[in-house]
Design a protein around this motif. Structure first.
Motif, short mmCIF file in Angstrom:
data_model
loop_
_atom_site.label_atom_id
_atom_site.label_comp_id
_atom_site.label_asym_id
_atom_site.label_seq_id
_atom_site.Cartn_x
_atom_site.Cartn_y
_atom_site.Cartn_z
N VAL A 194 10.55 8.42 37.50
CA VAL A 194 10.74 9.85 37.82
C VAL A 194 9.47 10.62 37.47
O VAL A 194 8.95 11.42 38.27
CB VAL A 194 11.95 10.42 37.03
CG1 VAL A 194 12.02 11.93 37.18
CG2 VAL A 194 13.24 9.78 37.49
N ASN A 195 8.93 10.37 36.30
CA ASN A 195 7.73 11.07 35.87
C ASN A 195 6.53 10.74 36.76
O ASN A 195 5.70 11.61 37.05
CB ASN A 195 7.40 10.76 34.40
CG ASN A 195 8.37 11.42 33.45
OD1 ASN A 195 8.84 10.82 32.51
ND2 ASN A 195 8.73 12.67 33.70
N CYS A 196 6.43 9.46 37.20
CA CYS A 196 5.31 9.08 38.08
C CYS A 196 5.45 9.74 39.45
O CYS A 196 4.46 10.02 40.11
CB CYS A 196 5.28 7.56 38.28
SG CYS A 196 4.68 6.65 36.86
N ASP A 208 5.72 23.85 41.17
CA ASP A 208 6.98 23.54 40.48
C ASP A 208 7.49 22.18 40.94
O ASP A 208 7.11 21.71 42.02
CB ASP A 208 8.05 24.58 40.87
CG ASP A 208 7.77 25.95 40.26
OD1 ASP A 208 6.95 26.03 39.32
OD2 ASP A 208 8.39 26.93 40.73
N ASN A 209 8.42 21.63 40.18
CA ASN A 209 8.97 20.32 40.54
C ASN A 209 9.59 20.32 41.94
O ASN A 209 9.47 19.35 42.69
CB ASN A 209 10.04 19.89 39.53
CG ASN A 209 9.46 19.65 38.15
OD1 ASN A 209 8.25 19.71 37.95
ND2 ASN A 209 10.32 19.39 37.18
N GLY A 210 10.24 21.42 42.30
CA GLY A 210 10.95 21.49 43.58
C GLY A 210 10.04 21.35 44.80
O GLY A 210 10.50 21.00 45.88
N SER A 259 6.56 20.79 35.30
CA SER A 259 6.61 19.49 34.61
C SER A 259 5.83 19.57 33.30
O SER A 259 5.01 20.47 33.11
CB SER A 259 6.01 18.41 35.49
OG SER A 259 4.60 18.50 35.45
N SER A 260 6.08 18.60 32.44
CA SER A 260 5.38 18.59 31.14
C SER A 260 3.86 18.47 31.36
O SER A 260 3.07 19.07 30.63
CB SER A 260 5.88 17.45 30.28
OG SER A 260 5.76 16.22 30.96
N MET A 261 3.47 17.73 32.40
CA MET A 261 2.03 17.55 32.65
C MET A 261 1.38 18.86 33.11
O MET A 261 0.30 19.22 32.68
CB MET A 261 1.84 16.45 33.71
CG MET A 261 0.45 15.90 33.78
SD MET A 261 0.36 14.52 34.94
CE MET A 261 0.82 13.14 33.94
O1 KPL Z 1 10.45 14.79 32.41
C1 KPL Z 1 9.91 15.57 33.16
C2 KPL Z 1 8.59 16.08 32.77
O2 KPL Z 1 8.28 17.21 33.10
O3 KPL Z 1 7.86 15.34 32.09
C3 KPL Z 1 10.55 15.93 34.46
C4 KPL Z 1 11.75 15.04 34.69
C5 KPL Z 1 9.59 15.79 35.58
C6 KPL Z 1 11.14 17.31 34.43
O4 KPL Z 1 10.19 18.31 34.46
#
Ligand code: KPL
Length: 313
Positions: A194-196, A208-210, A259-261
């Protein structure tokens, strides 16, 4: 551990949002918690501010008293360590408390991505190293103030196949919504996929993630194909359709989140790229699995970080 449950003290190492979230919830539930801070300056600031934190969740706001200490403080052995640092700081953080860790102590690793957990297992062979996958969302608008923005789940397991420790069974699931998982590596691999799939695009396009599927375009399903092949190779029991649906669900659920990144980039912090796409590419290469899109994405991300003046690893 040799102590009765009533005397168990939880040490939380890491004063970021996740560390404070764990410390706040445990303290609120009446558990004896100590927060381990990184340096004397941080400890001094903590004490000067009244040794407490502001904990916000939904419409509730509470002030929680929390004892803090330094890693090198002698005299107090550690039986239960909750490690809540960034993945790249995990190893040095563990070394900072190594002398205090009891034989048979439990170390609960809350890091994002993969790689830091395995390094801890290799180094701390006398202790039980537990891995966790956390989906709670928390952030800090100011020092010592944590907002629990999204209630998630914490899946916990022992990669060596050992049983759930007693102390964990005593944490009420109302306090921390945790579940024991007998195949925690499969859980971590799925989270890594998911993160990749999400984090690199949010970083590259500052979105944004969306917006990820639109930004990624036609290559997105092919990237998921590669991630699925990697997961299969690692023995994670998930079909391509299940993985695709899972990624779609996370994107929908976190559509308006950063996302966290992306958050790390905005805060000009080092990212966890080496524990996300870096780890996935490395394992794929070791397994002789071709992942051209993942390699390309990882390379583009490294270049992007370097252009921004941030560490590319
Ligand atoms: O875990 C996440 C992250 O940001 O590192 C997700 C699932 C992408 C949610 O933002």
């Amino acid at each position: 551990m040799g102590r009765s449950r009533g005397l168990s003290v939880f040490h939380v190492l890491g004063g970021g949002s996740l560390g404070l979230l764990w410390a706040a919830r445990l303290a609120e539930a009446g558990t004896d918690v100590r927060l381990i801070l990184r340096d004397a300056q941080a400890l001094q600031a903590w004490k000067a501010a009244g040794s407490s934190i502001l904990f916000e969740q939904a419409s509730k706001r509470s002030r929680i008293a929390l004892q803090a200490q330094l890693a090198d403080e002698s005299g107090e052995p550690i039986d239960i360590l909750i490690l809540a640092t960034k993945a790249y700081s995990a190893q040095s953080a563990l070394h900072s408390v190594a002398q205090r860790l009891q034989q048979n102590a439990s170390i609960l690793m809350l890091q994002n991505g993969m790689g830091s957990q395995q390094a801890a297992s290799r180094t701390f062979v006398q202790q039980q190293v537990l891995y966790a996958s956390v989906t709670d969302g928390a952030w800090m608008p100011a020092p010592r103030h944590v907002i629990w923005a999204g209630q998630g789940q914490t899946q916990i397991g022992d990669p060596s196949g050992a049983d759930c420790p007693q102390w964990l069974k005593h944490i009420d699931q109302q306090t921390i919504n945790w579940q024991w998982h007998t195949d925690i590596l499969a859980v971590l691999w799925q989270k890594l996929a998911v993160n990749c799939a999400i984090n690199p695009y949010t970083a590259l396009y500052d979105c944004d993630n969306g917006q990820v599927p639109t930004r990624a375009g036609a290559q997105f399903p092919r990237l998921i194909d590669e991630l699925h092949s990697l997961l299969e190779r690692q023995g994670a029991n998930v079909t391509r359709a299940e993985l695709g649906n899972y990624i779609d669900q996370v994107i929908t659920r976190t559509a308006v989140n950063s996302s966290s990144m992306r958050q790390d980039i905005h805060a000009r912090r080092r990212t966890e790229i080496s524990y996300i796409t870096g780890y996935a590419c490395e394992v794929a290469h070791q397994a002789g699995l071709a992942t051209p899109l993942l390699d390309q994405l990882h390379g583009a991300l490294k270049t992007h970080l370097a252009t921004l003046g941030l560490p590319p690893d």
